[in-house]
Design a protein around this motif. Sequence first.
Motif, short mmCIF file in Angstrom:
data_model
loop_
_atom_site.label_atom_id
_atom_site.label_comp_id
_atom_site.label_asym_id
_atom_site.label_seq_id
_atom_site.Cartn_x
_atom_site.Cartn_y
_atom_site.Cartn_z
N THR A 96 46.50 34.87 36.46
CA THR A 96 45.45 35.83 36.77
C THR A 96 45.91 36.79 37.86
N ASN A 97 45.11 37.81 38.10
CA ASN A 97 45.27 38.68 39.26
C ASN A 97 44.19 38.30 40.27
N PHE A 98 44.48 38.53 41.55
CA PHE A 98 43.50 38.31 42.60
C PHE A 98 42.98 39.67 43.03
N VAL A 99 41.66 39.79 43.14
CA VAL A 99 41.03 41.08 43.42
C VAL A 99 39.98 40.93 44.52
N ASP A 100 39.55 42.09 45.04
CA ASP A 100 38.45 42.16 46.00
C ASP A 100 38.67 41.27 47.22
N CYS A 101 39.89 41.31 47.76
CA CYS A 101 40.18 40.48 48.93
C CYS A 101 41.35 41.07 49.71
N ASP A 102 41.55 40.54 50.89
CA ASP A 102 42.73 40.88 51.69
C ASP A 102 43.87 40.03 51.14
N LEU A 103 44.79 40.64 50.43
CA LEU A 103 45.85 39.90 49.75
C LEU A 103 46.71 39.09 50.71
N ALA A 104 46.83 39.55 51.95
CA ALA A 104 47.66 38.85 52.95
C ALA A 104 47.06 37.51 53.36
N THR A 105 45.80 37.26 53.05
CA THR A 105 45.16 36.00 53.46
C THR A 105 45.14 34.95 52.35
N LEU A 106 45.67 35.26 51.18
CA LEU A 106 45.69 34.28 50.09
C LEU A 106 46.58 33.10 50.47
N LYS A 107 46.17 31.88 50.06
CA LYS A 107 46.93 30.67 50.36
C LYS A 107 46.90 29.73 49.15
N ILE A 108 47.99 29.03 48.95
CA ILE A 108 48.03 27.98 47.93
C ILE A 108 47.00 26.93 48.32
N GLY A 109 46.22 26.48 47.35
CA GLY A 109 45.16 25.51 47.59
C GLY A 109 43.81 26.13 47.91
N GLN A 110 43.79 27.45 48.09
CA GLN A 110 42.55 28.15 48.43
C GLN A 110 41.58 28.12 47.25
N LYS A 111 40.29 27.93 47.54
CA LYS A 111 39.26 27.96 46.51
C LYS A 111 38.98 29.40 46.12
N VAL A 112 38.88 29.64 44.82
CA VAL A 112 38.59 30.97 44.29
C VAL A 112 37.54 30.86 43.20
N LYS A 113 36.97 32.01 42.82
CA LYS A 113 35.97 32.03 41.75
C LYS A 113 36.24 33.21 40.84
N VAL A 114 35.80 33.10 39.61
CA VAL A 114 36.03 34.15 38.63
C VAL A 114 35.10 35.34 38.91
N VAL A 115 35.63 36.53 38.69
CA VAL A 115 34.85 37.77 38.71
C VAL A 115 35.31 38.57 37.50
N PHE A 116 34.40 39.31 36.91
CA PHE A 116 34.73 40.09 35.73
C PHE A 116 34.76 41.56 36.10
N LYS A 117 35.81 42.26 35.65
CA LYS A 117 35.96 43.69 35.92
C LYS A 117 35.79 44.45 34.61
N PRO A 118 35.02 45.54 34.65
CA PRO A 118 34.74 46.29 33.42
C PRO A 118 35.96 47.01 32.87
N THR A 119 35.94 47.15 31.55
CA THR A 119 36.94 47.94 30.82
C THR A 119 36.17 48.77 29.81
N ASP A 120 36.87 49.47 28.95
CA ASP A 120 36.21 50.19 27.86
C ASP A 120 35.77 49.23 26.75
N GLY A 121 36.18 47.97 26.85
CA GLY A 121 35.78 46.93 25.90
C GLY A 121 35.12 45.80 26.67
N ALA A 122 35.52 44.57 26.36
CA ALA A 122 34.99 43.41 27.08
C ALA A 122 35.55 43.38 28.50
N PRO A 123 34.77 42.87 29.46
CA PRO A 123 35.29 42.77 30.83
C PRO A 123 36.40 41.74 30.92
N LEU A 124 37.29 41.92 31.88
CA LEU A 124 38.41 41.01 32.08
C LEU A 124 38.13 40.07 33.24
N PRO A 125 38.52 38.78 33.09
CA PRO A 125 38.32 37.85 34.19
C PRO A 125 39.47 37.91 35.20
#
Length: 130
Positions: A96-125
Amino acid sequence: METTAKKYPAPEGNPETKEYWEAAAKGKLLFKRCTACNEPHYFPRSICPFCFSDQTVWEESSGEAEIYTFSLMRKSATGPYAIGYVTLKEGPSLLTNFVDCDLATLKIGQKVKVVFKPTDGAPLPFFTPA
């Protein structure tokens, strides 16, 4: 944190993934589970990658996951971005890609949640810190 709206390409579905993309349009993340060996798998497909059975069923994910690994790309034509693998609470891992965050603060083991981003078709997770 990104402040400009990013344009994402529309996914190309097929009959095998139609239900997946219909659920994504409703903000739901689906995965498949094999009823023969009970293993969950992602990317959803009709044949189990573990035992090759065609006895698979759709299940809805909670959208909760943990970062297994990631890579931060600091230089690109579109600006910095991070990709990685997350392991869903239900078991399967996905790229996956990580979005809507400060990328420098990402850590292995960190809890994350799905978000959907709009496209011209179905949204992408994508995933963002929980």
